[in-house]
Design an enzyme around this catalytic site. Structure first.
Site, PDB file in Angstrom:
ATOM      1  N   THR A  63       0.870  -1.174   0.000  1.00  0.00           N
ATOM      2  CA  THR A  63       0.000   0.000   0.000  1.00  0.00           C
ATOM      3  C   THR A  63       0.909   1.227   0.000  1.00  0.00           C
ATOM      4  O   THR A  63       2.124   1.101   0.204  1.00  0.00           O
ATOM      5  CB  THR A  63      -0.907   0.058   1.254  1.00  0.00           C
ATOM      6  OG1 THR A  63      -0.085   0.304   2.415  1.00  0.00           O
ATOM      7  CG2 THR A  63      -1.690  -1.217   1.451  1.00  0.00           C
ATOM      8  N   VAL A  92       7.619  -2.160   6.929  1.00  0.00           N
ATOM      9  CA  VAL A  92       7.562  -0.699   6.995  1.00  0.00           C
ATOM     10  C   VAL A  92       8.128  -0.122   5.699  1.00  0.00           C
ATOM     11  O   VAL A  92       9.299  -0.346   5.357  1.00  0.00           O
ATOM     12  CB  VAL A  92       8.361  -0.183   8.211  1.00  0.00           C
ATOM     13  CG1 VAL A  92       8.259   1.335   8.288  1.00  0.00           C
ATOM     14  CG2 VAL A  92       7.879  -0.840   9.493  1.00  0.00           C
ATOM     15  N   LYS A  93       7.275   0.605   5.006  1.00  0.00           N
ATOM     16  CA  LYS A  93       7.688   1.187   3.720  1.00  0.00           C
ATOM     17  C   LYS A  93       8.245   2.583   3.980  1.00  0.00           C
ATOM     18  O   LYS A  93       7.583   3.429   4.604  1.00  0.00           O
ATOM     19  CB  LYS A  93       6.473   1.253   2.808  1.00  0.00           C
ATOM     20  CG  LYS A  93       6.785   1.187   1.349  1.00  0.00           C
ATOM     21  CD  LYS A  93       5.475   0.996   0.612  1.00  0.00           C
ATOM     22  CE  LYS A  93       5.675   0.951  -0.862  1.00  0.00           C
ATOM     23  NZ  LYS A  93       4.379   1.046  -1.549  1.00  0.00           N
ATOM     24  N   ILE A  94       9.452   2.809   3.496  1.00  0.00           N
ATOM     25  CA  ILE A  94      10.179   4.040   3.813  1.00  0.00           C
ATOM     26  C   ILE A  94      10.727   4.648   2.524  1.00  0.00           C
ATOM     27  O   ILE A  94      11.325   3.933   1.712  1.00  0.00           O
ATOM     28  CB  ILE A  94      11.339   3.697   4.781  1.00  0.00           C
ATOM     29  CG1 ILE A  94      10.735   3.193   6.085  1.00  0.00           C
ATOM     30  CG2 ILE A  94      12.287   4.870   4.982  1.00  0.00           C
ATOM     31  CD1 ILE A  94      11.700   2.991   7.212  1.00  0.00           C
TER      32      ILE A  94
END
Ligand code: E4P
Length: 217
Positions: A27, A82-84
């Site tokens: 997402t 965790v998208k960073i």
């Protein structure tokens, strides 16, 4: 090669998951905002549908903010990634989170150097944006191929998620050059399933069967 679905629409996730070909979900803030629903609520529902890596993105721009948000996202479910974003601050956060065994997906990657830096910081995944590169007349698939070559030469364990996939051709090309994973929007899945010769073939088989045996069997 694995396939993820790139959406926060839980009906679309349910439909593609029920076929049995996806093993994760990505997402981003745009996709969550499009659903007009609470982040926590959507993520919770997604984790109930798919038992595999689910990327949720941080909003903060400073490393400390991303680390704090990242820890919260990781706490939501064991499958959370965790998208960073690929920035200097982002990589500092990746380093810290990876030392805490929190999985990370470095997003908005547009070059092999960026992917190498993310891998060295300890990223679990790197997401080169194939479609956005090709929108600006760059070869997104070549970037994926270069990243794969670099990861392999140096035996780096980071996996490539070919992202921003806009067409079935980009999906096929990402698979051909060795993306470990492609994250695919619902509409592209829909197009990639179909082939006019498959439909024509089914019609012809049925017609021949019915001509010979009627509606039996
Ligand atoms: C990556 O994980 C992103 O969610 C996504 O692939 C971006 O795609 P877009 O360029 O179509 O917005």
């Amino acid at each position: 090669m694995k396939l993820f679905i790139d959406t926060a629409n839980t009906n679309h996730i349910k439909e593609i998951a029920s076929i049995g070909i996806i093993s994760g979900v990505t997402t981003n803030p745009t996709l969550i905002a499009k659903e007009g629903r609470d982040f926590q609520e959507v993520i919770k529902e997604i984790t109930d549908i798919v038992d595999g890596p689910i990327s949720g993105e941080v909003i903060g721009l400073k490393a400390e903010e991303m680390i704090k948000e990242g820890r919260e996202i990781a706490k939501m479910h064991k499958n959370m990634v965790v998208k960073i974003p690929m920035t200097k601050e982002g990589l500092k956060a990746v380093k810290t989170l990876s030392q805490e065994n929190i999985k990370t997906n470095v997003t908005l990657v547009f070059s092999s150097n960026q992917a190498l830096f993310a891998a060295l910081a300890g990223a679990t995944y790197v997401s080169p944006f194939v479609g956005r590169l090709e929108d600006t007349l760059h070869d997104g698939i070549e970037v994926v191929a270069d990243i794969r070559q670099i990861l392999d030469i140096y035996n780096l364990k980071t996996e490539i998620i070919a992202a921003s996939i806009r067409t079935p051709k980009q999906l096929a090309d990402a698979a051909r050059v060795g993306a470990h994973i492609a994250t695919v929007p619902y509409a592209v899945f829909d197009k990639a399933f179909a082939h006019p010769l498959t439909d024509k073939g089914i019609e012809a088989f049925l017609a021949d069967w019915q001509k010979a045996f009627g509606n039996k069997g």
